[in-house]
Design a protein around this motif. Structure first.
Motif, short mmCIF file in Angstrom:
data_model
loop_
_atom_site.label_atom_id
_atom_site.label_comp_id
_atom_site.label_asym_id
_atom_site.label_seq_id
_atom_site.Cartn_x
_atom_site.Cartn_y
_atom_site.Cartn_z
N LEU A 271 14.80 18.78 36.40
CA LEU A 271 13.91 19.58 37.36
C LEU A 271 12.66 20.14 37.08
CD1 LEU A 271 17.03 19.73 38.38
CD2 LEU A 271 16.67 22.36 38.12
N THR A 272 11.83 19.95 37.98
CA THR A 272 10.49 20.01 37.63
C THR A 272 9.66 21.50 38.28
OG1 THR A 272 9.98 18.82 39.63
CG2 THR A 272 10.10 17.51 37.64
N ARG A 273 10.66 22.09 38.72
CA ARG A 273 10.04 23.44 39.40
C ARG A 273 9.35 24.49 38.39
NH1 ARG A 273 13.35 26.99 43.32
NH2 ARG A 273 11.44 26.71 44.50
N THR A 459 13.99 16.07 40.56
CA THR A 459 13.80 16.89 41.66
C THR A 459 12.39 17.54 41.90
OG1 THR A 459 14.47 19.35 40.78
CG2 THR A 459 16.25 17.53 41.57
N PHE A 460 11.66 17.46 43.02
CA PHE A 460 10.42 18.03 43.45
C PHE A 460 10.54 19.00 44.43
CE2 PHE A 460 9.90 13.57 41.61
CZ PHE A 460 9.14 13.87 40.55
N SER A 464 2.70 19.55 44.27
CA SER A 464 1.95 19.72 42.88
C SER A 464 3.07 19.59 41.74
CB SER A 464 1.53 21.14 42.82
OG SER A 464 2.26 22.14 43.07
N THR A 465 4.35 19.56 42.04
CA THR A 465 5.41 19.36 40.82
C THR A 465 5.39 17.88 40.66
OG1 THR A 465 7.15 19.30 42.55
CG2 THR A 465 6.83 21.30 41.16
N VAL A 466 5.15 17.19 41.79
CA VAL A 466 4.99 15.60 41.65
C VAL A 466 3.85 15.12 40.76
CG1 VAL A 466 4.84 13.34 42.70
CG2 VAL A 466 6.13 15.29 43.78
N ARG A 467 2.69 15.87 41.19
CA ARG A 467 1.43 15.41 40.32
C ARG A 467 1.67 15.66 38.93
NH1 ARG A 467 -0.87 15.55 45.61
NH2 ARG A 467 -0.92 17.96 45.74
N MET A 514 19.04 21.19 48.67
CA MET A 514 18.80 20.16 47.70
C MET A 514 19.72 20.02 47.02
SD MET A 514 15.19 19.53 47.16
CE MET A 514 14.69 19.41 45.54
N ALA A 515 20.83 20.94 46.43
CA ALA A 515 22.05 20.55 45.82
C ALA A 515 23.16 19.67 46.64
CB ALA A 515 22.81 21.87 45.46
N GLU A 516 23.03 20.14 48.01
CA GLU A 516 23.86 19.53 48.88
C GLU A 516 23.53 17.69 48.98
OE1 GLU A 516 24.31 21.08 53.04
OE2 GLU A 516 24.98 22.76 51.77
#
Ligand code: SAH
Length: 526
Positions: A271-273, A459-460, A464-467, A514-516
């Motif tokens: 997880l990247t949050r 997960t993104f 900005s979490t991707v970058r 997201m979880a689903e």
């Protein structure tokens, strides 16, 4: 550390720190004790081993100092006496030192030796027992170490060979005990152990199992008999860390296995949050049986002091026509009120002038955050987009009204043109900036896990979490083509696609969705 822990110091006036010798359990972060989890969040320095999983490492706060003293099988990078000296050195600097070990610190963990050194140096310490792999790994494989019908004792034995390759195990006594036998550090000496047992008279048909990386997403189980276990284990390619269990209870695994059968059992996600938003999704995935590594790729930093905001609020308060106060994220809302508090600005001076004040929010989460402060927005566009928000505000306004936008430093430019075209005065004020995070502790391990296919998906929840993730991993070091990216929306997915990731998009912009999506893609349908 908190008051309780300071109160634990033997001598309040002493400059000396303290050492907590704690077990981290066998891998699943849910098997940390409450006390160990607390210490991970609060220690000044953490001295840890190879057995500490990435999921556990991801719980260590970014600014906590860490010292790796791991030993890999057959290779001892940091000798025990040096580890002892590291503990002494750090405690003498006045630090609260967490010595974190896999499983329980006293079960083949050399914890006793470390304490002897601390005692001789008069360094205060506490011991925090951990859940040992010798019981928990069989449990996660569906093997109860005792069972009334089969055995009335269990015995934990090290399979670690002496320098000359011999084992110091009294096989005759072990076989006579007639209990469940659990061998740790036993993969390389498996053949000798099994032969030792049969030579001492054990029935070769006695059930036996070898259990690799138990309690983690990668756990594997081989059940056989004492006569066949070695061949079966070789066929599957079992590697350390693993334990060998011998006894009738091993036969129960075929019926009692459960861990890998959970909806997301055997799955691992990254997880990247930002940390403040992380726990909801992480909790949902863990509840479904997944292992979750939390590695925030970004965090937000409020701009402080914020003079431009102060001036804009004064202008806003004095404006006599209609006016809009606009927010584009829940974080923006929280930072706005934190900043008002810091600058000692009363909300009435902002909202109380002669002109009518209306509130705009980009989406439902931002609207919820505003409601928490007693403000119910007048405008929330149906579609979550900066351009839509601009259009809706313009439609609802008359030329000459003023708009104060309180948002992130690099907010979407699409919000502004519809407003200026309508003849509104716009103050676009940055409240916070987004900073990329690099978790140096986890980076190497995560790159390795991605390469080995040990992480099922990343997960993104924003572009900005991707970058941030790609920056943290190194643009060229990882082949992102094999990364499965579960993204919250189209814009996030476009950013992931730029790096060639395999894209999945949740049906809605929420953590439930997201979880689903993850369950739909990776769930066990047994
Ligand atoms: N103090 C630890 C044991 C340390 S000795 C405890 O109480 O669990 C290291 C050995 O523990 C490994 O060689 C392996 O035999 C076992 N071990 C630790 N974690 C394990 C895991 N998750 N799965 C299988 N074996 C494990």
């Amino acid at each position: 550390m908190n008051e309780n822990m300071n109160a634990g110091k033997i001598n309040e006036n002493s400059a000396c720190g303290k050492v907590w010798l704690a077990g981290a359990g066998p891998g699943d972060a849910g098997l940390l004790t409450v006390k160990a989890a607390h210490l991970i969040g609060n220690a000044d320095v953490i001295v840890y081993d190879a057995l500490i999983s990435a999921e556990l490492l991801s719980r260590i706060p970014q600014d906590t100092e860490t010292i790796y003293v791991g030993k890999h099988s057959g290779n001892h990078p940091v000798p025990q006496h040096e580890i002892n000296q590291i503990l002494v050195r750090e405690a003498k600097k006045g630090k609260e030192v967490l010595r974190l070990k896999g499983g329980d610190p006293f079960v083949f963990g050399r914890g006793g030796e470390e304490l002897e050194t601390l005692v001789s140096e008069q360094i205060p310490f506490e011991v925090v027992p951990g859940i040992t792999s010798s019981v928990a790994v069989p449990a996660y494989a569906g093997i109860p170490v005792t069972h009334r019908d089969y055995t009335s004792s269990f015995h934990v034995i090290t399979g670690h060979a002496r320098k000359d390759g011999a084992l110091s195990i009294d096989f005759d006594s072990l076989v006579r005990l007639n209990g469940t036998l659990v061998f740790l550090m036993s993969v390389s000496s498996m053949e000798k152990i099994l032969k030792g047992l049969t030579d001492a008279g054990m029935d070769p048909d006695m059930p036996a199992a070898v259990l690799e990386r138990g309690t983690t997403a990668g756990q594997r189980r081989v059940t056989a008999t004492v006569g066949t276990l070695k061949a079966e284990s070789d066929r599957v390619g079992i590697r350390t860390p693993a334990i060998i269990v011998v006894g009738k209870v091993c036969a129960l695994a075929d019926e009692l296995h459960w861990a890998e059968d959970r909806p997301l059992g055997g799955r691992q996600f990254l997880l990247t949050r930002p940390r403040q938003n992380m726990s909801v999704l992480a909790g949902k995935l863990r509840d479904l049986g997944a292992q979750v590594i939390e590695m925030p790729a970004i965090h937000t930093e409020p701009i402080s002091p914020n003079e431009p905001l102060k001036c804009a609020l004064e202008r806003f308060g004095q404006h006599e026509g209609g006016k809009w106060l606009v927010f584009t994220s829940p974080i923006g809302v929280n930072v706005f009120f934190d900043t008002l508090k810091e600058m000692k600005i009363d909300l009435r001076s902002v909202l109380g002038g002669t002109g009518k004040v209306r509130i705009g929010a980009i989406g439902s989460a931002t609207a919820d955050a505003l409601c928490g402060y007693g403000l119910i927005p007048d405008a929330v566009p149906k579609t979550y987009s900066a351009g839509e928000l601009g259009k809706e505000l313009a439609e609802m306004s008359e030329p000459g009204e003023c708009v104060l936008i309180a948002r992130a430093e690099k907010g979407s430019p699409d919000l502004i043109p519809p407003l200026t075209e309508k003849g509104l005065y716009v103050d676009d004020i940055p409240l916070y900036c987004t900073v990329y995070e690099v978790n140096t502790l986890l980076k190497e391990e995560v790159v390795r896990m991605l390469q080995n296919g040990e992480i099922d998906a990343v997960t993104f929840t924003s572009a900005s979490t991707v970058r941030g993730f790609v920056r943290a991993m190194g643009e060229n070091e990882t082949d992102y083509g094999s990364v499965r990216a579960v993204c919250i929306g189209e814009q996030t997915a476009r950013a992931a696609a730029e790096y060639g990731m395999q894209i999945e998009i949740s049906d809605q912009a929420s953590m439930d969705a997201m979880a689903e999506k993850i369950l739909e893609l990776f769930g066990n349908r047994r």
